[in-house]
Design an enzyme around this catalytic site. Sequence first.
Site, PDB file in Angstrom:
ATOM      1  CG  ASP A   9      -1.490   0.317   1.411  1.00 41.51           C
ATOM      2  OD1 ASP A   9      -1.488   1.908   0.887  1.00 41.51           O
ATOM      3  OD2 ASP A   9      -2.582   0.574   2.220  1.00 41.51           O
ATOM      4  CB  ILE A  10       1.605   4.233  -2.411  1.00 37.99           C
ATOM      5  CG1 ILE A  10       3.111   4.540  -3.052  1.00 37.99           C
ATOM      6  CG2 ILE A  10       0.241   4.446  -2.683  1.00 37.99           C
ATOM      7  CD1 ILE A  10       2.822   5.082  -4.254  1.00 37.99           C
ATOM      8  CG  ASN A  23      -9.197  13.637 -10.612  1.00 46.37           C
ATOM      9  OD1 ASN A  23      -9.331  15.010 -10.506  1.00 46.37           O
ATOM     10  ND2 ASN A  23      -9.616  12.894  -9.564  1.00 46.37           N
ATOM     11  N   GLY A  31     -10.000   4.722  -6.427  1.00 41.96           N
ATOM     12  CA  GLY A  31      -8.221   4.384  -6.468  1.00 41.96           C
ATOM     13  C   GLY A  31      -7.171   4.967  -5.446  1.00 41.96           C
ATOM     14  CB  VAL A  32      -3.440   5.020  -5.752  1.00 47.81           C
ATOM     15  CG1 VAL A  32      -3.235   5.974  -7.118  1.00 47.81           C
ATOM     16  CG2 VAL A  32      -2.394   4.504  -4.769  1.00 47.81           C
ATOM     17  CG  ASP A  33      -6.767  10.778  -6.167  1.00 45.86           C
ATOM     18  OD1 ASP A  33      -5.964  11.516  -5.591  1.00 45.86           O
ATOM     19  OD2 ASP A  33      -7.477  11.657  -7.469  1.00 45.86           O
TER      20      ASP A  33
HETATM   21  N1  AR6 Z   1      -1.371   1.553  -3.309  1.00 43.35           N
HETATM   22  C1  AR6 Z   1      -0.804   1.225  -4.338  1.00 43.35           C
HETATM   23  N2  AR6 Z   1      -1.247   1.222  -5.408  1.00 43.35           N
HETATM   24  C2  AR6 Z   1      -2.985   1.466  -5.646  1.00 43.35           C
HETATM   25  C3  AR6 Z   1      -3.565   1.377  -4.272  1.00 43.35           C
HETATM   26  C4  AR6 Z   1      -2.696   1.945  -3.212  1.00 43.35           C
HETATM   27  N3  AR6 Z   1      -2.814   1.805  -1.758  1.00 43.35           N
HETATM   28  N4  AR6 Z   1      -4.744   1.706  -4.266  1.00 43.35           N
HETATM   29  C5  AR6 Z   1      -4.777   1.319  -6.281  1.00 43.35           C
HETATM   30  N5  AR6 Z   1      -3.356   0.913  -6.149  1.00 43.35           N
HETATM   31  P1  AR6 Z   1      -6.241   4.722 -10.149  1.00 43.35           P
HETATM   32  P2  AR6 Z   1      -5.443   5.315 -12.798  1.00 43.35           P
HETATM   33  C6  AR6 Z   1      -3.415   0.931  -7.787  1.00 43.35           C
HETATM   34  O1  AR6 Z   1      -7.492   3.925 -10.861  1.00 43.35           O
HETATM   35  O2  AR6 Z   1      -5.188   4.859 -13.531  1.00 43.35           O
HETATM   36  C7  AR6 Z   1      -8.672   8.129  -9.160  1.00 43.35           C
HETATM   37  O3  AR6 Z   1     -10.354   8.301  -9.292  1.00 43.35           O
HETATM   38  C8  AR6 Z   1      -4.419   0.241  -8.907  1.00 43.35           C
HETATM   39  O4  AR6 Z   1      -4.187  -1.102  -8.281  1.00 43.35           O
HETATM   40  O5  AR6 Z   1      -5.961   5.015  -9.074  1.00 43.35           O
HETATM   41  O6  AR6 Z   1      -4.156   6.876 -13.206  1.00 43.35           O
HETATM   42  C9  AR6 Z   1      -8.140   9.541  -9.595  1.00 43.35           C
HETATM   43  O7  AR6 Z   1      -9.138  10.300  -8.921  1.00 43.35           O
HETATM   44  C10 AR6 Z   1      -3.415   0.177  -9.864  1.00 43.35           C
HETATM   45  O8  AR6 Z   1      -2.886  -0.526 -10.450  1.00 43.35           O
HETATM   46  O9  AR6 Z   1      -5.206   5.755 -11.418  1.00 43.35           O
HETATM   47  C11 AR6 Z   1      -8.122   9.633 -11.301  1.00 43.35           C
HETATM   48  O10 AR6 Z   1      -9.262   9.921 -11.804  1.00 43.35           O
HETATM   49  C12 AR6 Z   1      -2.888   2.010  -9.782  1.00 43.35           C
HETATM   50  O11 AR6 Z   1      -3.024   2.308  -8.048  1.00 43.35           O
HETATM   51  C13 AR6 Z   1      -8.234   7.924 -12.105  1.00 43.35           C
HETATM   52  O12 AR6 Z   1      -8.474   7.474 -10.924  1.00 43.35           O
HETATM   53  C14 AR6 Z   1      -3.487   2.966 -10.779  1.00 43.35           C
HETATM   54  O13 AR6 Z   1      -5.444   3.559 -10.537  1.00 43.35           O
HETATM   55  C15 AR6 Z   1      -7.275   8.039 -12.137  1.00 43.35           C
HETATM   56  O14 AR6 Z   1      -6.621   6.726 -13.066  1.00 43.35           O
END
Ligand code: AR6
Length: 174
Positions: A9-10, A23, A31-33
């Site tokens: 978990d980052i 975004n 997601g990670v955000d």
């Molecule tokens: N630690 C590490 N990686 C993670 C974590 C975590 N806690 N949670 C999720 N991931 P995404 P994008 C991974 O969708 O594609 C958001 O709504 C996840 O499994 O977070 O750049 C933003 O606000 C995936 O492999 O980012 C934007 O609107 C990776 O993080 C949009 O999503 C990236 O997935 C950005 O989309």
Amino acid sequence: MRITVVQGDITEQDVDAIVNAANSTLLGGGGVDGAIHAAAGPKLLRECRELREAEYPDGLPTGQAAVTPAGKLPADHVIHTVGPNRHAGQTDPALLASCFRESLNRAVQVGDQTVAFPAVGAGAYGWDAEEVARVARSVLGEAHDGWSDLDEVRFVLHDAGTTEVFRNVFEYEG
Ligand code: AR6
């Protein structure tokens, strides 16, 4: 510069900076955000609002990166970058490369030496994890001012499958 790949978990990483796959609103999301904002607490959202108002009234453009303090996180800074959204027709990998490059440039600007990246773009924005890893690897092969001051770039992947993909690209393909 050491390059490491870990599953985790980052938000829990004890590094100088973690990169957020944000975004352009800079006001949070899923997601990670979402995970970063939840763990960092409301101070991070306030910092993001101020940054948005002061420097990016129209939003942070795709491929750019901007820094805030990290609220309650162990890291000192969050570097917010906006990946290209394939579902919105942004399919140019140069924009994704720019996310990794500009995030590292920001880290160097604020004196951070250890930086953790998620798989920017590989979730809601629809990029194949292997392409993300290859783009990141290619950027790390570039030479830019200050990058030699970086100690570690750590890729922190949430699930086993993505971790395996990154390990293959970084550890077996060099
Ligand atoms: N630690 C590490 N990686 C993670 C974590 C975590 N806690 N949670 C999720 N991931 P995404 P994008 C991974 O969708 O594609 C958001 O709504 C996840 O499994 O977070 O750049 C933003 O606000 C995936 O492999 O980012 C934007 O609107 C990776 O993080 C949009 O999503 C990236 O997935 C950005 O989309």
